[in-house]
Scaffold this motif. Sequence first.
Motif, PDB file in Angstrom:
ATOM      1  N   ASP A  37       0.860  -1.095  -0.015  1.00  0.00           N
ATOM      2  CA  ASP A  37       0.018   0.073  -0.090  1.00  0.00           C
ATOM      3  C   ASP A  37       0.966   1.369   0.148  1.00  0.00           C
ATOM      4  OD1 ASP A  37       1.005  -0.075   2.707  1.00  0.00           O
ATOM      5  OD2 ASP A  37      -1.096   0.104   3.507  1.00  0.00           O
ATOM      6  N   SER A  38       0.303   2.322   0.554  1.00  0.00           N
ATOM      7  CA  SER A  38       1.067   3.601   0.752  1.00  0.00           C
ATOM      8  C   SER A  38       2.445   3.436   1.268  1.00  0.00           C
ATOM      9  CB  SER A  38       0.549   4.870   1.261  1.00  0.00           C
ATOM     10  OG  SER A  38      -0.081   4.277   2.487  1.00  0.00           O
ATOM     11  N   TYR A 106      -0.055  -3.333  -9.250  1.00  0.00           N
ATOM     12  CA  TYR A 106      -0.718  -2.351  -8.247  1.00  0.00           C
ATOM     13  C   TYR A 106      -1.690  -1.781  -8.917  1.00  0.00           C
ATOM     14  CZ  TYR A 106      -1.393   0.932  -4.727  1.00  0.00           C
ATOM     15  OH  TYR A 106      -2.073   1.714  -3.602  1.00  0.00           O
ATOM     16  N   PHE A 119      -3.491   5.788  -3.685  1.00  0.00           N
ATOM     17  CA  PHE A 119      -3.362   5.449  -2.287  1.00  0.00           C
ATOM     18  C   PHE A 119      -4.638   5.924  -1.713  1.00  0.00           C
ATOM     19  CE2 PHE A 119       0.713   6.471  -3.950  1.00  0.00           C
ATOM     20  CZ  PHE A 119       1.444   5.206  -4.024  1.00  0.00           C
ATOM     21  N   GLU A 121      -6.084   4.836   0.791  1.00  0.00           N
ATOM     22  CA  GLU A 121      -6.247   4.797   2.511  1.00  0.00           C
ATOM     23  C   GLU A 121      -5.972   6.180   2.876  1.00  0.00           C
ATOM     24  OE1 GLU A 121      -2.188   3.319   1.526  1.00  0.00           O
ATOM     25  OE2 GLU A 121      -4.241   3.225   0.690  1.00  0.00           O
TER      26      GLU A 121
END
Length: 218
Positions: A37-38, A106, A119, A121
């Motif tokens: 993720d980030s 991704y 990203f 989140e």
Amino acid sequence: MRVALPLKQLGLVAVGARYDVAPLEQPQIERRRIWHDSAYWIPLLLVYTGCRREEVAKAMVSDIELIDGIWVLRVRRTEAGRVKTESSVRDVPLADEALRLGFLSYVDHLRSAGAAALFPELGAQPGKFGDIFYKKWWRGFERAGLVPEGKDMHSIRHFVATELAVAGVSEERRADLLGHTVTSSETARTYTKRTPLVILQQIVNMIPVVTSAIMPLR
């Protein structure tokens, strides 16, 4: 004055962003799942593009485009935020190492899921995306000892600029990649067109690889 991260410490930051996770209620289970993720991608993209943290953190899925056969991150004003200066608007080629690590996989996953933000989140909290990343993850990297004292996220960008200067990349071409305004050679910039994308691609691939030990995302 900001100082570049040394190559060894930069590698620790990049590799440290890759970590295994297991359910907290089952800590005895061998950890096999990798969290992408980030926390994983932003440090890597900072290394292999030289972009500012906000430029990467606020990026949209639609900002990743194939232009003339070259995958780029399009730095521009979007609903996620503005750019710092007019010279910041640019197309930044993705280095071969970022592609090897599976960044496009991704992106494809996000597109398939219908996500807009690169990203997602980070958009769950109010504030600039780069600031949210700093509070959410970078402070954790610092507490884990991955970031030397006195260094910050901008030190990665300084590392890229320094390495390219040492490699003989001209100030004008470094400025085109990094989104800087040339100040020491205004005459040269006035009569010189922007660096072609294919040349910028060669330049990003001159950035030292610090992630050769990481297996690509499948």
